[in-house]
Design an enzyme around this catalytic site. Structure first.
Site, PDB file in Angstrom:
ATOM      1  N   ASP A   1      -2.629   2.523  -6.161  1.00 28.83           N
ATOM      2  CA  ASP A   1      -1.577   2.532  -5.137  1.00 28.83           C
ATOM      3  C   ASP A   1      -1.636   1.334  -4.202  1.00 28.83           C
ATOM      4  O   ASP A   1      -1.131   1.376  -3.094  1.00 28.83           O
ATOM      5  CB  ASP A   1      -1.665   3.837  -4.327  1.00 28.83           C
ATOM      6  CG  ASP A   1      -2.995   3.985  -3.619  1.00 28.83           C
ATOM      7  OD1 ASP A   1      -3.940   3.232  -3.967  1.00 28.83           O
ATOM      8  OD2 ASP A   1      -3.109   4.837  -2.736  1.00 28.83           O
ATOM      9  N   GLU A   2      -2.279   0.264  -4.630  1.00 30.62           N
ATOM     10  CA  GLU A   2      -2.496  -0.842  -3.707  1.00 30.62           C
ATOM     11  C   GLU A   2      -2.564  -2.151  -4.484  1.00 30.62           C
ATOM     12  O   GLU A   2      -3.224  -2.217  -5.522  1.00 30.62           O
ATOM     13  CB  GLU A   2      -3.842  -0.601  -3.016  1.00 30.62           C
ATOM     14  CG  GLU A   2      -4.033  -1.290  -1.708  1.00 30.62           C
ATOM     15  CD  GLU A   2      -5.442  -1.031  -1.202  1.00 30.62           C
ATOM     16  OE1 GLU A   2      -6.004  -1.953  -0.629  1.00 30.62           O
ATOM     17  OE2 GLU A   2      -5.979   0.071  -1.387  1.00 30.62           O
TER      18      GLU A   2
ATOM     19  N   ASP B   1       0.867  -1.171   0.000  1.00 33.79           N
ATOM     20  CA  ASP B   1       0.000   0.000   0.000  1.00 33.79           C
ATOM     21  C   ASP B   1       0.912   1.233   0.000  1.00 33.79           C
ATOM     22  O   ASP B   1       1.682   1.447   0.932  1.00 33.79           O
ATOM     23  CB  ASP B   1      -0.874  -0.021   1.261  1.00 33.79           C
ATOM     24  CG  ASP B   1      -2.039   0.948   1.149  1.00 33.79           C
ATOM     25  OD1 ASP B   1      -2.154   1.635   0.116  1.00 33.79           O
ATOM     26  OD2 ASP B   1      -2.830   1.010   2.117  1.00 33.79           O
TER      27      ASP B   1
END
Lengths: 368, 388
Positions: free
Chosen positions: B106-107, B10
């Site tokens: 973003d993960e 993350d």
């Protein structure tokens, strides 16, 4: 009704009209075959309300009359009867005795009054085509039609009759087949006839016998000496096919039909498991003196074929659904074909080298 | 089942971190992404950790953020830039395992069960990943490592930023059971309240509750959270997760009732979503339009089409028709467009009677290439331009 007829006439009549019997009818009477006994002639009729088939054969009529017998049982029975004179006699309550020698079978029938009346077409809009020519024309065009009932127009074949003769056009919007033939006629008309009907007519008629085609407002009738086939006409506007047939090309390939067909058949074996319609996308590379076929199904394997060809114009790489190529190559009897292309996103043309009256358009597949 | 090794990566304050990376002057400052002008309306997309100290967090109205952090640096969302960075990061993941499930820019989840024989333990793989992200993209990430997705995600969130938490069978009770119920995947605000009402405050409480009564009260969800509270989660990491929908919505700086402006905005949204649709080689068969009025009443209307489409003009005409079908003339606070029933198709059969479409398709692709090269606003449809 009381008749005597021989087995082969009976089988011919029943099997001819049976093609119009659909098993998925809501009305039980449509599962049946109507038999009418006139003077020394019996007439078989069957319909699924889309298409109706009438077939007459010889018989000795002892008592005129009519009956509807269930196609499933009567049709199977006549095939299995011995080859001796067969007596058919109806009793009250539509029960019918079929007697052969010392034996007999009784089948429960339906009231013939309930059988739908097939429309009578007498029209002066009539054209006659030799049976073998008709069959060949239909064979070359029916390959391109759609099975998708959501767009009924494309399930039909445009029959364009004019002073130049007859043109048949079929398309599913991914390919288009065009076949013409000069036939003397004064008729001028364009109708969309269901592809299924034309395919059935093709199967039923003889090569040697001409078929006459006549039209009324909503129906088309095909007739030979013994058989009549009535079908609806598809209403709607067929797209302007002339507009989509390219008039020029930038690459012209001349290639052996059989070699090309066999290579495509092998390429079609590598069908991608995950592809939706189980159709394989094959890539043709045209350059120098060869047409190269590449087919790649990651989970199965890959294929690479190189066929000699006579090539004029620009080099090109283009992808097609292999099924669309197979369909057309199977119905071309000529030894060599032209494959004419204009860029990898424009329709390609396939036509026999020595036959001017057939043309097939095939739309490529855009690959990312 | 063999025990799996799942890593959840993350990125820390991703959008803000990208901006700080590209403009060193922003380092150490509270950076808030969401709009250049915090006195106007909008929401916070990401706040840097410096900004979070002032109580600014994502999804907060910009004006509220401005109240709490008036000296913050407010920047517009530069999606193109974040996508580039994200792409680079996902390429790094691919070096270690093909089993990468992208959750958002973003993960991601990585299943490295099979990679351990090649690259060493999951811990060393994770260290290597952070290292490479740091070196190649110059950004920081938090890592969670565990034997399933739920625990890996939980772990990455425990020690942000630059977290590195391993949840194993050994420390599971110690680490997970004291956590509040809202940390369980699928427990929202409402369920949290309901759980609290029956005295269940921590994950440990759920684990020792009666499965029967959980199921009675919450149905399948009850069974689900019970399993999670025992550390059971068998969901696989599904690589190349295909998007189920592509959507975009925008909040106006002032409420709008001028149809012309609404249409223009609708076109801008359509341009954005259709660009993303084509970029992922997809076609869509369902278009949804969302309207939120000034009074916060929110309505969604959708239409399912008989065929798949991917062009702005086609999508706009559907969206516009939908919009006209239910817009009542009241001032609008937010509108949105979502495409769904997506179908990926790398190969598309060209249509015979669709030449116009082929040209339009080529035009759209040419415009897309320009957008990819020079950023999205370069090519726009005239309908999307608002009059001054």
């Amino acid at each position: 009704m009381k008749i005597i007829c021989n087995k082969s006439d009976l089988v011919y009549g029943v099997q001819t009209v049976q093609r119009a019997v659909s098993t998925k009818n809501t009305m039980p009477i449509l599962d049946g075959i109507l038999i009418e006994a006139n003077d020394n002639k019996i007439v078989f009729k069957a319909t699924n309300l889309e298409i109706g088939i009438i077939c007459s054969t010889n018989a000795k009529t002892i008592e005129t009359g009519s009956i509807v017998l269930p196609s499933r049982y009567f049709g199977e029975l006549v095939k299995k009867l011995p080859d001796i004179p067969i007596h058919i006699e109806t009793n009250e309550n539509y029960s019918t005795n079929i007697t052969y020698g010392e034996s007999s079978t009784s089948i429960n029938g339906y009231n013939p009054e309930e059988f739908p009346v097939l429309p009578h077409i007498s029209s002066n809009k009539l054209i006659k085509i030799p049976g073998d020519l008709f069959k060949n024309m239909v064979k070359q065009v029916v390959i391109a039609i759609s099975r998708d009932e959501a767009r009924p127009i494309f399930t039909g074949i445009l029959t364009d009759i004019g002073s130049n003769g007859v043109k048949l056009i079929g398309t599913d919007t991914h390919r288009l087949a065009y076949r013409s033939n000069t036939i003397q006629t004064k008729l001028e008309m364009k109708e969309i006839i269901p592809g299924k009907t034309l395919a059935e007519v093709s199967k039923l008629i003889d090569n040697e016998e001409p078929v006459s085609i006549s039209f009324d407002k909503n129906q088309v009738l095909f007739q030979t000496e013994n058989i009549s086939i009535i079908s609806r006409i598809i209403n709607g506007q067929f797209p302007d096919y002339n507009q989509v047939i390219p008039s020029n090309y930038s690459t012209n390939v001349r290639i052996d039909t059989k070699a090309f067909l066999q290579a495509i058949e092998r390429a079609s074996l590598l069908v991608r498991e995950n592809s939706q319609d189980k159709a394989n996308v094959i890539k043709l590379s045209i350059s120098g003196e060869h047409l190269t076929i590449n087919s790649n199904a990651p989970d199965v394997g890959r294929l690479h074929e190189k066929i000699p060809a006579f090539i004029e114009g620009e080099d090109i790489i283009i992808s097609f659904n292999s099924r669309y190529l197979l369909d057309v190559l199977k119905v071309i009897d000529e030894e060599e074909i032209y494959l004419q292309l204009t860029g990898s996103l424009s329709p390609g043309i396939i036509k026999p080298v020595n036959q001017d009256n057939f043309l097939y358009l095939i739309l490529p597949i855009r690959t990312v | 089942m063999k025990e799996r090794s799942i890593i959840h990566v993350d990125m820390d304050a991703f959008y803000a971190a990208v901006e700080q990376r590209d403009n060193p002057e922003l380092k150490g400052k509270p950076v808030i992404i969401g709009g250049p002008d915090p006195t106007k309306r909008g929401v916070v997309a990401t706040a840097s950790y410096e900004a979070r100290q002032f109580g600014v967090h994502s999804a907060m109205p910009l004006r509220e953020a401005y109240k709490r952090c008036p000296h913050g640096v407010y920047l517009p969302v530069n999606m193109h830039k974040y996508q580039q960075a994200s792409k680079h990061i996902f390429n790094i993941f691919q070096k270690f395992t093909p089993l990468v499930e992208n959750i958002s820019l973003d993960e991601a989840f990585l299943d490295v069960t099979g990679s351990r024989s090649l690259f060493g333990s999951s811990k060393s793989i994770a260290r290597e990943i952070i290292d490479q992200i740091d070196k190649e993209v110059n950004l920081a990430a938090s890592i969670g490592i565990s034997y399933n997705k739920f625990l890996a995600k939980l772990a990455s969130d425990l020690d942000k930023p630059k977290g590195f938490v391993v949840v194993s069978a050994d420390n599971f009770y110690e680490v997970v059971h004291p956590l509040p119920v809202k940390r369980v995947w699928g427990v929202g605000k409402k369920m949290e309240q309901q759980l609290r009402a029956v005295g269940l405050k921590t994950i440990g409480d759920i684990a020792s509750a009666s499965l029967f009564s959980l199921k009675q009260q919450f149905g399948l969800a009850g069974e689900h959270i019970y399993a999670l509270s025992h550390g059971i989660d068998n969901r696989p990491v599904i690589p190349n997760r295909e998007a189920k929908s592509i959507g975009r919505e925008t909040t106006f700086s002032v409420d709008i009732s001028d149809r012309d402006v609404l249409y223009a905005t609708l076109m801008q949204l359509v341009e954005d979503v259709s660009f993303r649709l084509r970029n992922s080689n997809c076609w869509c068969q369902c278009v949804t339009v969302k309207i939120r009025y000034a009074c916060f009443n929110t309505y969604n209307r959708q239409t399912t089409l008989s065929q798949q489409i991917n062009l702005e003009t086609e999508i706009y005409s559907e969206a516009r028709e939908l919009f006209d079908s239910f817009y009542d003339g009241q001032p609008v606070r937010l509108i949105g467009v979502t495409l769904s029933h997506l179908k990926a198709e790398k190969e598309k059969q060209v249509e015979l009677f669709g030449w116009e479409n082929e040209k339009k398709q080529a035009l759209a692709e040419a415009a897309d290439r320009l957008r990819t090269k020079y950023g999205k606003p370069l090519v726009v449809r005239a309908r999307g331009i608002k009059k001054d």
